[in-house]
Motif scaffolding. Sequence first.
Motif, PDB file in Angstrom:
ATOM      1  N   GLU A  24       0.820  -1.216   0.000  1.00 21.45           N
ATOM      2  CA  GLU A  24       0.000   0.000   0.000  1.00 21.45           C
ATOM      3  C   GLU A  24       0.848   1.258   0.000  1.00 21.45           C
ATOM      4  O   GLU A  24       0.368   2.336  -0.365  1.00 21.45           O
ATOM      5  CB  GLU A  24      -0.917   0.006   1.226  1.00 21.45           C
ATOM      6  CG  GLU A  24      -2.046  -1.010   1.158  1.00 21.45           C
ATOM      7  CD  GLU A  24      -2.841  -1.066   2.451  1.00 21.45           C
ATOM      8  OE1 GLU A  24      -2.479  -0.307   3.382  1.00 21.45           O
ATOM      9  OE2 GLU A  24      -3.806  -1.847   2.533  1.00 21.45           O
ATOM     10  N   GLN A  57      -4.135   7.054  -2.979  1.00 25.65           N
ATOM     11  CA  GLN A  57      -4.923   8.291  -2.976  1.00 25.65           C
ATOM     12  C   GLN A  57      -4.047   9.503  -3.280  1.00 25.65           C
ATOM     13  O   GLN A  57      -4.416  10.353  -4.101  1.00 25.65           O
ATOM     14  CB  GLN A  57      -5.624   8.466  -1.636  1.00 25.65           C
ATOM     15  CG  GLN A  57      -6.554   9.675  -1.584  1.00 25.65           C
ATOM     16  CD  GLN A  57      -7.322   9.766  -0.280  1.00 25.65           C
ATOM     17  OE1 GLN A  57      -7.152   8.930   0.594  1.00 25.65           O
ATOM     18  NE2 GLN A  57      -8.158  10.780  -0.143  1.00 25.65           N
ATOM     19  N   GLU A 116      -3.060   9.448  -6.927  1.00 28.47           N
ATOM     20  CA  GLU A 116      -4.156   9.844  -7.824  1.00 28.47           C
ATOM     21  C   GLU A 116      -4.378  11.351  -7.803  1.00 28.47           C
ATOM     22  O   GLU A 116      -4.635  11.971  -8.851  1.00 28.47           O
ATOM     23  CB  GLU A 116      -5.438   9.117  -7.416  1.00 28.47           C
ATOM     24  CG  GLU A 116      -6.582   9.335  -8.393  1.00 28.47           C
ATOM     25  CD  GLU A 116      -7.711   8.358  -8.190  1.00 28.47           C
ATOM     26  OE1 GLU A 116      -8.665   8.403  -8.988  1.00 28.47           O
ATOM     27  OE2 GLU A 116      -7.647   7.542  -7.251  1.00 28.47           O
ATOM     28  N   GLN A 117      -4.258  11.970  -6.648  1.00 30.78           N
ATOM     29  CA  GLN A 117      -4.395  13.424  -6.567  1.00 30.78           C
ATOM     30  C   GLN A 117      -3.321  14.123  -7.383  1.00 30.78           C
ATOM     31  O   GLN A 117      -3.597  15.107  -8.090  1.00 30.78           O
ATOM     32  CB  GLN A 117      -4.325  13.872  -5.107  1.00 30.78           C
ATOM     33  CG  GLN A 117      -5.532  13.478  -4.278  1.00 30.78           C
ATOM     34  CD  GLN A 117      -5.370  13.840  -2.810  1.00 30.78           C
ATOM     35  OE1 GLN A 117      -4.282  14.227  -2.372  1.00 30.78           O
ATOM     36  NE2 GLN A 117      -6.443  13.719  -2.032  1.00 30.78           N
TER      37      GLN A 117
END
Length: 298
Positions: free
Chosen positions: A216, A257, A260-261
Amino acid sequence: MIDIQNISKGYEGTQALSSLSLHVPRGAVYGLVGPNGAGKSTLLRCLSGVSQPDSGVILVDGQPVYENPDLKARIAYIPDDLYYFTSASLMDMKRFYQGFFPTFDEELFKKLADIFPIDPKKSIRHLSKGMQKQAAFWLNLSLQPDLFLLDEPVDGLDPVMRRQLWSLIMGEVERRQVTVVISSHNLRELEDVCDHVGVIDHGKMLLERALSQLQEDFVKVQIVFPPESAPVLPQVTPLHHSSTGRVHTFILKCGAQAAEQAARACQPVFYDILPLTLEEIFIYELGGADYAVKELVL
């Protein structure tokens, strides 16, 4: 189960381990990852009680392992460099193991004969390397250990036997909550069986955590930038950047996350967020010139 605190070990001026700490919960399958000479085999020898560290503490179930025969009787250790007595057969080695391991299971030993195609009366040293490795597993599985220490355990074995051995080991983990520590360069196989990973380099522990958490923390971003845009992701520093045509690939040490931002902020033509394999994490986490693929200049 295993608590190693700041151990160091040197051999003739070479520092094999340096203030290394490691923690393995009971019932875990822990993969030791590192380049050649990182100290993985030395660590396993110290953990098995074969070698004594120069400093630091090694505890298994709260007990020191060195010169502790009762604790060692619960540990099975298969080194990369196997040793058998001269001219000893599997039956000879079986009797030897029975003298030191009170948990040796005679019935299990007989059942394993259906899996390993070895003549138990033949001298083990006359067998091939792969067959000698199978003999080691036959003996050590029969011990019914609480802790398995495996150094390159399936090296030299054919794919069918590799799968068979992993099945046997994982069966023991599920059935008896056996703890397993594995050192291997086959990261693809480790990814299939391990739930915890420790990355070692130059005798030091770089990181250790659950494999799911480790995966992760690293992501791969493939992105096509708009025309005239610089191929840069804002607010992130990539571990690696490469491109094929207009498709740019970034390896990032962050969560999906955040990746992706950063990708969306570029208003890309296309992007995709992909997980990394354990092998990719190993390569990019070590990083640096020492581990880059070098070209031969003629």
